[in-house]
Design a protein around this motif. Structure first.
Motif, PDB file in Angstrom:
ATOM      1  N   GLN A   1      51.106  25.064  24.992  1.00 32.09           N
ATOM      2  CA  GLN A   1      51.792  24.989  26.176  1.00 32.09           C
ATOM      3  C   GLN A   1      50.853  24.519  27.417  1.00 32.09           C
ATOM      4  OE1 GLN A   1      55.063  25.632  27.207  1.00 32.09           O
ATOM      5  NE2 GLN A   1      55.552  25.929  24.855  1.00 32.09           N
ATOM      6  N   VAL A   2      51.344  23.618  28.409  1.00 33.94           N
ATOM      7  CA  VAL A   2      50.535  22.926  29.404  1.00 33.94           C
ATOM      8  C   VAL A   2      51.580  23.584  30.615  1.00 33.94           C
ATOM      9  CG1 VAL A   2      49.759  21.111  30.498  1.00 33.94           C
ATOM     10  CG2 VAL A   2      49.766  21.162  28.120  1.00 33.94           C
ATOM     11  N   GLN A   3      50.924  24.192  31.492  1.00 35.28           N
ATOM     12  CA  GLN A   3      51.313  24.472  33.056  1.00 35.28           C
ATOM     13  C   GLN A   3      50.881  23.598  33.746  1.00 35.28           C
ATOM     14  OE1 GLN A   3      49.574  27.267  31.213  1.00 35.28           O
ATOM     15  NE2 GLN A   3      51.535  27.389  29.918  1.00 35.28           N
ATOM     16  N   LEU A   4      51.724  23.072  34.757  1.00 38.08           N
ATOM     17  CA  LEU A   4      51.517  22.042  36.008  1.00 38.08           C
ATOM     18  C   LEU A   4      51.955  22.606  37.149  1.00 38.08           C
ATOM     19  CD1 LEU A   4      52.798  18.868  34.065  1.00 38.08           C
ATOM     20  CD2 LEU A   4      50.459  19.820  33.962  1.00 38.08           C
ATOM     21  N   VAL A   5      51.111  22.637  38.135  1.00 38.94           N
ATOM     22  CA  VAL A   5      51.581  23.000  39.577  1.00 38.94           C
ATOM     23  C   VAL A   5      51.079  21.753  40.427  1.00 38.94           C
ATOM     24  CG1 VAL A   5      50.939  24.867  41.339  1.00 38.94           C
ATOM     25  CG2 VAL A   5      51.127  25.413  38.777  1.00 38.94           C
ATOM     26  N   GLU A   6      52.164  21.475  41.069  1.00 37.23           N
ATOM     27  CA  GLU A   6      51.917  20.294  41.896  1.00 37.23           C
ATOM     28  C   GLU A   6      51.679  21.260  43.634  1.00 37.23           C
ATOM     29  OE1 GLU A   6      55.769  18.861  39.840  1.00 37.23           O
ATOM     30  OE2 GLU A   6      54.944  20.833  40.229  1.00 37.23           O
ATOM     31  N   SER A   7      51.074  20.305  44.368  1.00 37.11           N
ATOM     32  CA  SER A   7      50.708  20.868  46.016  1.00 37.11           C
ATOM     33  C   SER A   7      50.460  19.572  46.793  1.00 37.11           C
ATOM     34  CB  SER A   7      49.518  21.643  45.819  1.00 37.11           C
ATOM     35  OG  SER A   7      48.312  21.066  45.340  1.00 37.11           O
ATOM     36  N   GLY A   8      50.650  19.938  47.907  1.00 36.24           N
ATOM     37  CA  GLY A   8      50.166  18.821  48.770  1.00 36.24           C
ATOM     38  C   GLY A   8      51.437  18.189  49.584  1.00 36.24           C
ATOM     39  N   GLY A   9      52.494  18.464  49.178  1.00 46.21           N
ATOM     40  CA  GLY A   9      53.601  17.875  49.814  1.00 46.21           C
ATOM     41  C   GLY A   9      53.902  18.526  51.462  1.00 46.21           C
ATOM     42  N   THR A  28      45.430  21.944  27.997  1.00 45.43           N
ATOM     43  CA  THR A  28      45.304  20.823  28.693  1.00 45.43           C
ATOM     44  C   THR A  28      44.640  19.448  27.646  1.00 45.43           C
ATOM     45  OG1 THR A  28      43.257  21.120  29.405  1.00 45.43           O
ATOM     46  CG2 THR A  28      45.185  21.631  30.846  1.00 45.43           C
ATOM     47  N   ARG A  29      44.050  19.885  26.666  1.00 42.26           N
ATOM     48  CA  ARG A  29      43.363  19.135  25.647  1.00 42.26           C
ATOM     49  C   ARG A  29      44.344  18.334  25.014  1.00 42.26           C
ATOM     50  NH1 ARG A  29      37.955  21.272  23.095  1.00 42.26           N
ATOM     51  NH2 ARG A  29      36.697  21.628  25.146  1.00 42.26           N
ATOM     52  N   SER A  30      45.780  18.939  24.758  1.00 39.07           N
ATOM     53  CA  SER A  30      46.927  18.205  24.146  1.00 39.07           C
ATOM     54  C   SER A  30      47.437  17.346  25.070  1.00 39.07           C
ATOM     55  CB  SER A  30      47.636  19.284  23.773  1.00 39.07           C
ATOM     56  OG  SER A  30      48.515  19.783  24.814  1.00 39.07           O
ATOM     57  N   SER A  31      47.174  17.155  26.368  1.00 45.90           N
ATOM     58  CA  SER A  31      47.776  16.385  27.510  1.00 45.90           C
ATOM     59  C   SER A  31      47.126  14.976  27.330  1.00 45.90           C
ATOM     60  CB  SER A  31      47.619  16.732  28.674  1.00 45.90           C
ATOM     61  OG  SER A  31      48.440  17.728  28.790  1.00 45.90           O
ATOM     62  N   TYR A  95      57.727  15.344  41.290  1.00 49.21           N
ATOM     63  CA  TYR A  95      57.062  16.086  40.091  1.00 49.21           C
ATOM     64  C   TYR A  95      56.084  15.488  39.382  1.00 49.21           C
ATOM     65  CZ  TYR A  95      61.860  18.438  40.835  1.00 49.21           C
ATOM     66  OH  TYR A  95      63.027  18.895  41.295  1.00 49.21           O
ATOM     67  N   CYS A  96      55.278  16.205  38.617  1.00 48.08           N
ATOM     68  CA  CYS A  96      54.191  15.713  37.798  1.00 48.08           C
ATOM     69  C   CYS A  96      54.658  16.153  36.504  1.00 48.08           C
ATOM     70  CB  CYS A  96      52.780  15.986  38.111  1.00 48.08           C
ATOM     71  SG  CYS A  96      52.252  17.875  37.671  1.00 48.08           S
ATOM     72  N   ALA A  97      54.291  15.286  35.370  1.00 45.30           N
ATOM     73  CA  ALA A  97      54.616  15.678  34.071  1.00 45.30           C
ATOM     74  C   ALA A  97      53.615  15.074  33.248  1.00 45.30           C
ATOM     75  CB  ALA A  97      55.997  14.868  33.791  1.00 45.30           C
ATOM     76  N   ALA A  98      53.639  15.800  31.965  1.00 42.77           N
ATOM     77  CA  ALA A  98      52.346  15.557  31.106  1.00 42.77           C
ATOM     78  C   ALA A  98      53.053  15.048  29.682  1.00 42.77           C
ATOM     79  CB  ALA A  98      51.507  16.888  30.766  1.00 42.77           C
ATOM     80  N   SER A  99      52.423  14.317  29.189  1.00 40.09           N
ATOM     81  CA  SER A  99      52.815  13.824  27.804  1.00 40.09           C
ATOM     82  C   SER A  99      51.790  14.052  26.827  1.00 40.09           C
ATOM     83  CB  SER A  99      53.061  12.312  27.965  1.00 40.09           C
ATOM     84  OG  SER A  99      52.993  11.753  26.492  1.00 40.09           O
ATOM     85  N   THR A 100      52.315  14.581  25.550  1.00 41.21           N
ATOM     86  CA  THR A 100      51.289  15.035  24.439  1.00 41.21           C
ATOM     87  C   THR A 100      51.431  13.891  23.446  1.00 41.21           C
ATOM     88  OG1 THR A 100      53.002  16.452  23.544  1.00 41.21           O
ATOM     89  CG2 THR A 100      51.601  17.349  25.328  1.00 41.21           C
ATOM     90  N   SER A 101      51.832  12.861  23.669  1.00 43.00           N
ATOM     91  CA  SER A 101      52.282  11.704  22.763  1.00 43.00           C
ATOM     92  C   SER A 101      51.054  10.836  22.494  1.00 43.00           C
ATOM     93  CB  SER A 101      53.528  11.062  22.683  1.00 43.00           C
ATOM     94  OG  SER A 101      53.492   9.917  21.909  1.00 43.00           O
ATOM     95  N   PHE A 102      50.450  10.635  21.788  1.00 38.44           N
ATOM     96  CA  PHE A 102      49.360   9.630  21.501  1.00 38.44           C
ATOM     97  C   PHE A 102      49.778   8.392  21.142  1.00 38.44           C
ATOM     98  CE2 PHE A 102      48.980   9.346  17.126  1.00 38.44           C
ATOM     99  CZ  PHE A 102      49.189  10.693  16.691  1.00 38.44           C
ATOM    100  N   SER A 110      61.310   9.531  31.420  1.00 37.25           N
ATOM    101  CA  SER A 110      61.352  11.159  31.648  1.00 37.25           C
ATOM    102  C   SER A 110      61.331  11.875  30.122  1.00 37.25           C
ATOM    103  CB  SER A 110      62.188  11.778  32.618  1.00 37.25           C
ATOM    104  OG  SER A 110      63.471  11.476  31.895  1.00 37.25           O
ATOM    105  N   ASN A 111      62.019  11.254  29.161  1.00 37.83           N
ATOM    106  CA  ASN A 111      62.033  11.916  27.891  1.00 37.83           C
ATOM    107  C   ASN A 111      60.772  11.715  27.215  1.00 37.83           C
ATOM    108  OD1 ASN A 111      62.514   9.413  26.881  1.00 37.83           O
ATOM    109  ND2 ASN A 111      64.485   9.576  26.645  1.00 37.83           N
ATOM    110  N   GLU A 112      59.914  10.946  27.735  1.00 42.20           N
ATOM    111  CA  GLU A 112      58.531  10.740  27.035  1.00 42.20           C
ATOM    112  C   GLU A 112      57.669  11.805  27.324  1.00 42.20           C
ATOM    113  OE1 GLU A 112      58.072   6.556  28.270  1.00 42.20           O
ATOM    114  OE2 GLU A 112      58.483   6.033  25.872  1.00 42.20           O
ATOM    115  N   TYR A 113      57.899  12.681  28.253  1.00 39.64           N
ATOM    116  CA  TYR A 113      56.895  13.778  28.777  1.00 39.64           C
ATOM    117  C   TYR A 113      57.446  15.082  28.371  1.00 39.64           C
ATOM    118  CZ  TYR A 113      55.077  10.157  31.704  1.00 39.64           C
ATOM    119  OH  TYR A 113      54.426   9.161  32.271  1.00 39.64           O
ATOM    120  N   ASP A 114      56.640  15.956  28.144  1.00 45.34           N
ATOM    121  CA  ASP A 114      56.794  17.333  27.578  1.00 45.34           C
ATOM    122  C   ASP A 114      56.835  18.383  28.229  1.00 45.34           C
ATOM    123  OD1 ASP A 114      54.924  15.546  25.212  1.00 45.34           O
ATOM    124  OD2 ASP A 114      56.805  16.379  24.631  1.00 45.34           O
ATOM    125  N   TYR A 115      55.712  18.193  29.652  1.00 44.67           N
ATOM    126  CA  TYR A 115      55.745  19.442  30.394  1.00 44.67           C
ATOM    127  C   TYR A 115      55.997  18.718  31.658  1.00 44.67           C
ATOM    128  CZ  TYR A 115      53.856  21.751  26.394  1.00 44.67           C
ATOM    129  OH  TYR A 115      53.587  22.076  25.168  1.00 44.67           O
TER     130      TYR A 115
END
Length: 126
Positions: A1-9, A28-31, A95-102, A110-115
């Motif tokens: 699992q990867v958790q993402l937290v945005e800030s700065g808005g 995060t190494r999987s991102s 929103y930020c998003a992370a992809s785990t696909s190499f 959007s469907n290419e991102y996992d978190y």
């Protein structure tokens, strides 16, 4: 699992700048690629930009090209979205998003991102 937290808005006048941050934790190494999306009231979520794992490649939506820039600091597990020359039409939840696909180095859908993060509000006043 990867958790993402945005800030700065926040609230900014047209023509101003903001820098959003997205801090990743967990596995995060999987991102690989990290992307930014936004959603305005009554509209669908739209792609803003993305950056590949090593930060050497970026891709932006035409609506923000030349005004926004994405960077990443892998040592800090953080991705940034620098937004300049902001316009009222940039108002949205970002929103930020992370992809785990190499397999996809520069994902744009959007469907290419996992978190996904929870989002941060950006409001640009005219």
């Amino acid at each position: 699992q990867v958790q993402l937290v945005e800030s700065g808005g926040g609230l900014v006048q047209a023509g101003g700048s903001l820098r959003l941050s997205c801090a990743a934790s967990g596995r995060t190494r999987s991102s690989y690629a990290m992307g930014w999306f936004r959603q305005a009231p009554g509209k669908e979520r739209e792609f803003v930009g993305t950056i590949n794992l090593r930060g050497g490649s970026t891709y932006y939506a035409d609506s923000v090209k030349g005004r926004f820039a994405i960077a990443r600091d892998n040592a800090k597990n953080t991705v940034y979205l620098q937004m300049n020359s902001l316009k009222p039409e940039d108002t949205a939840v970002y929103y930020c998003a992370a992809s785990t696909s190499f397999l996809v180095e520069i994902p744009r859908l959007s469907n290419e991102y996992d978190y996904w993060g929870q989002g941060t509000q950006v409001t640009v006043s005219s």
